[in-house]
Design a protein around this motif. Structure first.
Motif, short mmCIF file in Angstrom:
data_model
loop_
_atom_site.label_atom_id
_atom_site.label_comp_id
_atom_site.label_asym_id
_atom_site.label_seq_id
_atom_site.Cartn_x
_atom_site.Cartn_y
_atom_site.Cartn_z
N LEU A 169 -19.27 111.68 -50.62
CA LEU A 169 -18.81 110.36 -50.50
C LEU A 169 -17.37 110.17 -50.16
O LEU A 169 -16.85 109.51 -49.28
N ILE A 170 -16.43 111.40 -50.67
CA ILE A 170 -15.24 111.57 -50.25
C ILE A 170 -15.19 111.75 -48.60
O ILE A 170 -14.43 110.82 -47.88
N ASP A 171 -15.93 112.43 -48.22
CA ASP A 171 -16.05 112.88 -46.47
C ASP A 171 -16.52 111.37 -45.95
O ASP A 171 -15.84 110.98 -44.84
N MET A 172 -17.44 110.46 -46.54
CA MET A 172 -17.73 109.24 -45.81
C MET A 172 -16.66 108.44 -45.73
O MET A 172 -16.18 107.59 -44.66
N TYR A 173 -15.96 108.27 -46.85
CA TYR A 173 -14.86 107.41 -46.82
C TYR A 173 -13.82 107.80 -46.12
O TYR A 173 -12.77 107.23 -45.07
N VAL A 174 -13.34 109.24 -46.06
CA VAL A 174 -12.27 109.92 -45.40
C VAL A 174 -12.54 109.60 -43.82
O VAL A 174 -11.71 109.09 -43.06
N GLU A 175 -13.83 109.81 -43.27
CA GLU A 175 -13.99 109.59 -42.04
C GLU A 175 -13.79 108.26 -41.41
O GLU A 175 -13.31 108.22 -40.39
N GLY A 176 -14.19 107.23 -42.02
CA GLY A 176 -13.71 105.82 -41.78
C GLY A 176 -12.29 105.54 -41.61
O GLY A 176 -12.14 105.12 -40.67
N MET A 177 -11.60 106.17 -42.55
CA MET A 177 -10.17 106.12 -42.44
C MET A 177 -9.66 106.90 -41.31
O MET A 177 -8.57 106.63 -40.68
N ARG A 178 -10.22 108.08 -41.04
CA ARG A 178 -9.69 108.83 -39.93
C ARG A 178 -10.01 108.07 -38.46
O ARG A 178 -8.92 108.07 -37.75
N ASP A 179 -11.10 107.58 -38.49
CA ASP A 179 -11.34 106.54 -37.28
C ASP A 179 -10.04 105.44 -37.16
O ASP A 179 -9.65 105.44 -36.07
N LEU A 180 -9.91 104.63 -38.23
CA LEU A 180 -8.80 104.12 -38.31
C LEU A 180 -7.68 104.49 -37.92
O LEU A 180 -6.66 103.91 -37.04
N ASN A 181 -7.24 105.59 -38.42
CA ASN A 181 -6.02 106.59 -38.34
C ASN A 181 -5.79 106.88 -36.91
O ASN A 181 -4.72 106.63 -36.03
N GLU A 182 -7.09 107.27 -36.15
CA GLU A 182 -6.86 107.49 -34.60
C GLU A 182 -6.68 106.48 -34.03
O GLU A 182 -5.65 106.44 -32.95
N MET A 183 -7.18 105.35 -34.15
CA MET A 183 -6.83 103.96 -33.36
C MET A 183 -5.33 103.71 -33.55
O MET A 183 -4.65 103.35 -32.51
N ILE A 184 -4.95 104.10 -34.78
CA ILE A 184 -3.18 103.51 -34.95
C ILE A 184 -2.46 104.55 -34.14
O ILE A 184 -1.37 104.35 -33.69
N MET A 185 -2.97 105.87 -34.28
CA MET A 185 -2.20 106.90 -33.66
C MET A 185 -1.94 106.74 -32.20
O MET A 185 -0.95 106.93 -31.61
N HIS A 186 -2.97 106.38 -31.43
CA HIS A 186 -3.04 105.94 -30.01
C HIS A 186 -2.45 104.84 -29.87
O HIS A 186 -2.20 104.62 -28.46
N TYR A 187 -2.29 103.71 -30.52
CA TYR A 187 -1.77 102.58 -30.29
C TYR A 187 -0.45 102.82 -29.44
O TYR A 187 -0.26 101.97 -28.59
N PRO A 188 0.35 103.46 -30.02
CA PRO A 188 1.79 103.45 -29.17
C PRO A 188 1.55 103.97 -27.74
O PRO A 188 2.39 103.72 -26.80
#
Ligand SMILES: N[C@@H](CCC(=O)N[C@@H](CS)C(=O)NCC(=O)O)C(=O)O
Length: 316
Positions: A169-188
């Motif tokens: 469950l932790i992995d599933m939640y974290v992976e979703g947030m990592r997807d979001l995080n990647e987008m934000i990281m690449h945004y600049p």
């Protein structure tokens, strides 16, 4: 139970006489081990000053062994203090590592890459498995790959659930947030003229795809944390994600009352409060200067995102 004299052992579960991540060496190896430990002598005497007379002798050999661990090839490694984070002076992929260590109450050092030459030298050193950072020196390991690093820290400091199902469950939640995080990281790094399109996409994904999942979870079980009834890696990742998305749109949580409560609750935890204070090792959002620095260090201009029908497969 003895107080832990070394910073590296100050983790949540640290017990000087039964540190969880260390295997005691076989007693036949103790003589060589003790000679290897010459460097620790001074430290041990300072430990002794904190103990009652004569107690130092009882530390040898069993507790002394707690200073050491063995790598896979049985090479002796002496534990030597705080984890060391190798990265440039920006959030990027390392920021979640900083957050997780801070939440676990683990002090860390940073070796900041300031130039392409620094990075080249680190690569030449041979400790980067894929010639990439983040890299974290911890427990005698040179950990690379962000998820592997985070997993190690989460497991080591009891932030990874109590059983296989909680871990999943932790992995599933974290992976979703990592997807979001990647987008934000690449945004600049997005192409000039595409800022608004990218921003809208990120905000849409946050509010339509990711945040509803965590809102629903918190609402349905009514507990303070996402998984089980204790803080996990998923909570720290969520807290970090909320703050990052709020930096893009400050009222992003307006339709998410449970996430608002969650954020308020987590912000009050002493370790989190400390990390939120100015002057902590938390990095600010990427500004133009940080983007330029990262671009030079990692030679980001040399390639384009590899896209396949709009999905990023890799970036160079
Ligand atoms: N999958 C890796 C990706 C690591 C990565 O792309 N690191 C970048 C810096 S953030 C890098 O080292 N780039 C230089 C290169 O790939 O040559 C991870 O999650 O750690």
């Amino acid at each position: 139970m003895l107080p832990c004299p070394l910073p590296v052992f100050k983790g949540k579960n640290c017990r000087f006489d039964s540190c969880p991540s260390h295997e005691s060496p076989p007693s036949s190896l103790l003589p060589s081990l003790l000679s290897e430990l010459g460097v620790w002598t001074a430290l041990l005497f300072s430990v002794e000053s904190r103990l009652q007379k004569g107690q130092l002798l009882s530390l040898v050999p069993s507790q002394l062994a707690a200073f050491c661990c063995f790598s896979e090839n049985q090479e002796l490694k002496i534990m030597s203090g705080k984890p060391i984070l190798h990265y440039f002076n920006g959030r990027g992929r390392m920021e979640s590592v900083r957050w997780l260590l801070a939440a676990a109450g683990v002090e860390f050092e940073e070796k900041i890459l300031k130039s392409a030459e620094d990075f080249e030298n680190l690569v030449k050193g041979g400790n980067l498995m894929y010639q990439q950072v983040p890299m974290v020196e911890i427990d005698g390991l040179n950990l690379v790959q962000t998820r592997a690093i985070l997993k190690y820290i989460a497991a080591k400091y009891n932030l990874y659930g109590k059983d296989l199902k909680e871990k999943a469950l932790i992995d599933m939640y974290v992976e979703g947030m990592r997807d979001l995080n990647e987008m934000i990281m690449h945004y600049p790094l997005c192409y000039p003229g595409e800022e608004e399109k990218n921003l809208n996409f990120i905000l849409e994904r946050a509010t339509e795809r990711f945040f509803p999942v965590y809102e629903k979870a918190l609402k349905s079980h009514g507990k303070n944390y996402l998984v089980g009834n204790q803080m996990s890696w998923a909570d720290i990742q969520l807290f970090e994600a909320i703050l990052m998305v709020e930096e893009l749109k400050s009222d992003i949580l307006s339709a998410f009352p449970k996430l608002q409560e969650f954020k308020a609750r987590i912000s009050k935890l002493p370790r989190i409060q400390k990390f939120l204070q100015p002057g902590s090792q938390r990095k600010p959002p990427m500004d133009d200067q940080a983007v330029e620095e990262a671009t030079k260090i990692f030679n980001l201009e040399k390639g384009l995102y590899v896209k396949h029908k709009g999905v990023i497969l890799a970036d160079f």
